[in-house]
Design a protein around this motif. Sequence first.
Motif, mmCIF file in Angstrom:
data_model
loop_
_atom_site.group_PDB
_atom_site.id
_atom_site.type_symbol
_atom_site.label_atom_id
_atom_site.label_comp_id
_atom_site.label_asym_id
_atom_site.label_seq_id
_atom_site.Cartn_x
_atom_site.Cartn_y
_atom_site.Cartn_z
ATOM 1 N N ASN A 1 71.801 45.540 23.167
ATOM 2 C CA ASN A 1 71.393 46.739 23.904
ATOM 3 C C ASN A 1 70.600 47.737 23.079
ATOM 4 O OD1 ASN A 1 72.641 46.384 26.655
ATOM 5 N ND2 ASN A 1 74.461 46.108 25.392
ATOM 6 N N ARG A 2 70.568 47.563 21.752
ATOM 7 C CA ARG A 2 69.810 48.485 20.905
ATOM 8 C C ARG A 2 68.653 47.807 20.180
ATOM 9 N NH1 ARG A 2 72.468 50.787 23.875
ATOM 10 N NH2 ARG A 2 74.155 52.266 23.507
ATOM 11 N N CYS A 3 68.731 46.506 19.979
ATOM 12 C CA CYS A 3 67.725 45.803 19.180
ATOM 13 C C CYS A 3 66.923 44.784 19.986
ATOM 14 C CB CYS A 3 68.391 45.089 17.991
ATOM 15 S SG CYS A 3 69.451 46.142 16.978
ATOM 16 N N VAL A 4 67.618 43.980 20.785
ATOM 17 C CA VAL A 4 66.928 42.938 21.552
ATOM 18 C C VAL A 4 65.960 43.541 22.558
ATOM 19 C CG1 VAL A 4 67.266 40.994 23.136
ATOM 20 C CG2 VAL A 4 68.822 41.315 21.209
ATOM 21 N N VAL A 5 66.210 44.765 23.008
ATOM 22 C CA VAL A 5 65.323 45.400 23.982
ATOM 23 C C VAL A 5 63.908 45.589 23.440
ATOM 24 C CG1 VAL A 5 67.121 46.532 25.334
ATOM 25 C CG2 VAL A 5 66.262 47.652 23.278
ATOM 26 N N CYS A 6 63.728 45.443 22.145
ATOM 27 C CA CYS A 6 62.376 45.455 21.567
ATOM 28 C C CYS A 6 62.054 44.157 20.827
ATOM 29 C CB CYS A 6 62.195 46.631 20.606
ATOM 30 S SG CYS A 6 62.104 48.244 21.408
ATOM 31 N N HIS A 7 63.086 43.423 20.434
ATOM 32 C CA HIS A 7 62.868 42.249 19.585
ATOM 33 C C HIS A 7 63.256 40.968 20.311
ATOM 34 C CE1 HIS A 7 61.720 44.072 15.719
ATOM 35 N NE2 HIS A 7 62.457 45.096 16.110
ATOM 36 N N ALA A 8 62.392 40.527 21.220
ATOM 37 C CA ALA A 8 62.584 39.257 21.919
ATOM 38 C C ALA A 8 61.216 38.711 22.289
ATOM 39 C CB ALA A 8 63.448 39.450 23.168
ATOM 40 N N CYS A 9 61.126 37.420 22.493
ATOM 41 C CA CYS A 9 59.902 36.733 22.903
ATOM 42 C C CYS A 9 58.854 36.748 21.798
ATOM 43 C CB CYS A 9 59.358 37.314 24.203
ATOM 44 S SG CYS A 9 58.138 36.247 25.028
ATOM 45 N N TYR A 10 57.658 36.242 22.137
ATOM 46 C CA TYR A 10 56.593 36.130 21.150
ATOM 47 C C TYR A 10 56.084 37.487 20.685
ATOM 48 C CZ TYR A 10 56.243 31.245 22.704
ATOM 49 O OH TYR A 10 56.493 29.944 23.016
ATOM 50 N N ASP A 11 56.258 38.520 21.515
ATOM 51 C CA ASP A 11 55.732 39.833 21.149
ATOM 52 C C ASP A 11 56.735 40.672 20.389
ATOM 53 O OD1 ASP A 11 57.411 40.215 23.282
ATOM 54 O OD2 ASP A 11 56.053 41.508 24.411
ATOM 55 N N ALA A 12 57.822 40.090 19.901
ATOM 56 C CA ALA A 12 58.750 40.833 19.065
ATOM 57 C C ALA A 12 58.034 41.304 17.813
ATOM 58 C CB ALA A 12 59.937 39.955 18.683
ATOM 59 N N PRO A 13 58.139 42.592 17.471
ATOM 60 C CA PRO A 13 57.490 43.059 16.239
ATOM 61 C C PRO A 13 57.903 42.201 15.049
ATOM 62 C CG PRO A 13 58.305 44.920 17.512
ATOM 63 C CD PRO A 13 58.828 43.675 18.191
ATOM 64 N N CYS A 14 56.914 41.773 14.285
ATOM 65 C CA CYS A 14 57.127 40.978 13.068
ATOM 66 C C CYS A 14 57.773 39.624 13.367
ATOM 67 C CB CYS A 14 57.970 41.743 12.042
ATOM 68 S SG CYS A 14 57.314 43.378 11.643
ATOM 69 N N GLN A 15 57.634 39.146 14.593
ATOM 70 C CA GLN A 15 58.261 37.900 15.032
ATOM 71 C C GLN A 15 59.770 37.914 14.803
ATOM 72 O OE1 GLN A 15 56.372 33.994 14.675
ATOM 73 N NE2 GLN A 15 54.672 34.943 13.560
ATOM 74 N N LEU A 16 60.362 39.081 14.680
ATOM 75 C CA LEU A 16 61.805 39.196 14.474
ATOM 76 C C LEU A 16 62.498 39.120 15.828
ATOM 77 C CD1 LEU A 16 64.335 39.650 12.822
ATOM 78 C CD2 LEU A 16 63.843 42.117 12.839
ATOM 79 N N LYS A 17 62.994 37.947 16.159
ATOM 80 C CA LYS A 17 63.690 37.742 17.434
ATOM 81 C C LYS A 17 65.188 37.900 17.191
ATOM 82 C CE LYS A 17 62.452 34.839 20.480
ATOM 83 N NZ LYS A 17 62.169 33.604 21.248
ATOM 84 N N MET A 18 65.741 38.995 17.702
ATOM 85 C CA MET A 18 67.143 39.297 17.475
ATOM 86 C C MET A 18 68.012 38.891 18.662
ATOM 87 S SD MET A 18 66.772 42.904 15.430
ATOM 88 C CE MET A 18 68.434 42.769 14.752
ATOM 89 N N SER A 19 67.465 38.062 19.521
ATOM 90 C CA SER A 19 68.167 37.648 20.734
ATOM 91 C C SER A 19 69.128 36.493 20.495
ATOM 92 C CB SER A 19 67.155 37.284 21.825
ATOM 93 O OG SER A 19 66.147 36.438 21.327
ATOM 94 N N SER A 20 69.248 36.030 19.278
ATOM 95 C CA SER A 20 70.230 35.001 18.944
ATOM 96 C C SER A 20 70.647 35.184 17.498
ATOM 97 C CB SER A 20 69.654 33.598 19.143
ATOM 98 O OG SER A 20 68.630 33.339 18.194
ATOM 99 N N ALA A 21 71.815 34.655 17.180
ATOM 100 C CA ALA A 21 72.271 34.707 15.789
ATOM 101 C C ALA A 21 71.295 33.964 14.887
ATOM 102 C CB ALA A 21 73.675 34.099 15.692
ATOM 103 N N GLU A 22 70.793 32.837 15.378
ATOM 104 C CA GLU A 22 69.845 32.057 14.585
ATOM 105 C C GLU A 22 68.547 32.824 14.352
ATOM 106 O OE1 GLU A 22 72.558 29.222 16.803
ATOM 107 O OE2 GLU A 22 71.477 31.080 17.256
ATOM 108 N N GLY A 23 68.121 33.600 15.369
ATOM 109 C CA GLY A 23 66.897 34.386 15.223
ATOM 110 C C GLY A 23 67.059 35.512 14.214
#
Length: 794
Positions: free
Chosen positions: A66-88
């Motif tokens: 609710n605080r990080c994934v709302v900006c860090h998901a999909c290909y347009d995540a800043p810096c390719q940092l995908k926080m939508s999974s533990a692996e990401g």
Amino acid sequence: MSLSFLKNSKRFALACGTLVFSGCAVYAGFNYDQLYGTPAPQQRFVPPATPMAQRYLNEVKPVLENRCVVCHACYDAPCQLKMSSAEGIDRGANKEKVYEGTRLLAANTTRMFIDAQTTAQWRNKGFTPVLNERDQSPEANTQAGVMARMLQLKQAHPLPGEAVLDSTQWDFSLDRDQQCPTIEEMVQYEQNYPQWGMPYGLPHIAPQEHQLLMDWLAAGAPMAGVEPPSAEIQADIHQWERFLNGNSLKEQLVSRYIYEHLFVSHLYFEAHPGQPVFFKLVRSRTAPGQPVDVIATRRPFDDPQTDRVYYRFVQVRETIVDKTHMPYALSAAKMARFEQLFFEPEYTVSALPGYQPEVAANPMRSFSQLPANARYRFMLDNAQNTIRGFIKGPVCRGQLALNVINDRFWVFFVDPDMADVPSVNQFYDAQAKNLSMPAENESNTLPLADWIAYSKQQGRFLRAKNALLNKAFQHGEHLTTELIWDGDGHNDHAVLTVFRHFDSATVTKGLVGTPPKTAWVMDYSLLERIHYLLVAGFDVYGNFGHQLITRMYMDFLRMEGESNFLSLLPAPVRHQELANWYQNASRPLEEFLQGDINEFSQPSGIKFTTDDPKSELYQRLQARVQLVNSQRYALNNATLSPEAMRALNLLNQLQGPQATLFPELTFIMVEPSSPDADPQLFTLVRNSAHKNISSLFDEEANRLFEQDDVTLVSGLLGSYPGAFWHVTEAELPALAALANAVQTEQEYRALLDRFAVRRTDPNFWTFSDTLNTLYRKSQPIDSGLLDYNRIQNR
């Protein structure tokens, strides 16, 4: 790694943090390897039943989402940092942008769970950690990890106390320069950008949330993966994998067709109520019963380099976000439907098609042995998902890709019963070569030469199609609204509305809003080709030429769909409408419009009775699909007072340059007068008008600001809010009056001062949590977390 140990070391970690934020030059000069050892990926996953795993799943993960994934998901995540999974999170960041419209050569793909399977493999692909990978001590974990330092930076430097942030200090454009500091670069970053802690350009998170994350990071960021599906769901998976992996040539070809159309969807099983568990359909080298070995190719139809392909289910491990979420229900009835479509008809599959690009990229060739009507019905049954794939499937954003469509238009489909005749199937087979797709050139393309070749092919196809239609609809026979699919009286996928929001878009069921400027009527070949152009065949990592030729080819397909709609109008009106839709078109486009797509000469079979045949046609089409016209977004779904409803209808009348002042999407939360009722959600959609949409780059020059308008709907529509309003039911008349009086940017800001929840609002996160909770409650299957990268700073 125990929590008691963390509490004992908290003071020491905070003291180190104070040294960092003082800008101490001595600390900045230290070598991290000397301080904390050399880096190496860590084992962060803990067994699901352990207290640490449960604390992560139940307390830490919701904050991250609710605080990080709302900006860090999909290909347009800043810096390719995908926080939508533990692996990401463990994968980390990369300075290279996925959305890079000028690259001359295709980039290497970096798709989560596909192009690498371990953190070490991602390090070899250029990703740098945001978690500490040196000594796993609380001190090192909070001082040698980018994520911890970013959180601490924000707590030390919260947003300035101003409603609108200084645009010289803050850049919220999607193409902004991204810093993407490594831990070795963090001291310089903190000195240069002290206010750029995370969340960037949004309020700092609450102290208790911050402490929760810092304790977790200090403990080494222990994480747990998604819980495995239940035994009942696993039984369903076994049944479907058995269905999709039959040995006969027919079964293999049908499964290949199903996979190439559903590979971007989130599959779930209808038989299990409650929170759905989503899956992806993948190609695997291994048969059911063995661990999945994903075949990682750029496109779903690329050569798998194996003798036998198996179609397998893998659980979605990422947080569901609205901008990529395309749920697709599986059930016993769905399997029976596939049997009915593909296995009950009598036909023979004599050989499987190859994976040569010129074959695999052209569905009219690769699947010519499957009945065309079965293929068409398959896509129509879930037409929203099919069209949604064009919008959400391969990309998260793209102004160049989306300026090929109008801001709002309706979509109808040719009745498959009308097209299920041998001559149509023979026509598709004969035209297969003219229907080849840009993806046959893979991801490195020279656009000019290819465009000329494809334009000639499209011209040959349209001339042949028009000759067929002139014969089939001679003297207007059958050219009536009976040609339009009515969903067989029960399928609400029969009519759709597409909204464009500049560089994103939304596909909804139903005819939403007033009759639009344009509409499409899609037949099988058009639906199939758009899927293989924009979904199966599109490569977001492709070079500039690939992306450009895809956009240019889509011009042809859009005009084909529009031309199908125009054919229902009287011949003189067709030309008038086309001229209005393509004002100031380029000379090559004018010649194309006057030539190939206008060679259909039969009169409409509709007997018009008014001097406004277009409006009359829309009325007749609405009547044709009345039984299946979804009302999900109808404004009268709201349960508010008559006075409040009048205010909403007034708000729905914004138009012209006045409407232009509003964002693409405004999400509105209305607190009802009844204290026991939940807040009600609405979306104000801004529709931008254009002289034509054939220009590739200078879109602004084609704008018709005086014709802009809005569409107000009940519920949330779209994934990327530009503004939030929060009002009480009693305030709605004042809000509507103020909105209708807005004429300048200053007056718009005054409206926001009174009713908006700006990105700088101290209550932003509380509002955000309520909004997402209401969305999940109202749409438990369709909803996903919203994206905050487009919230305006006004």
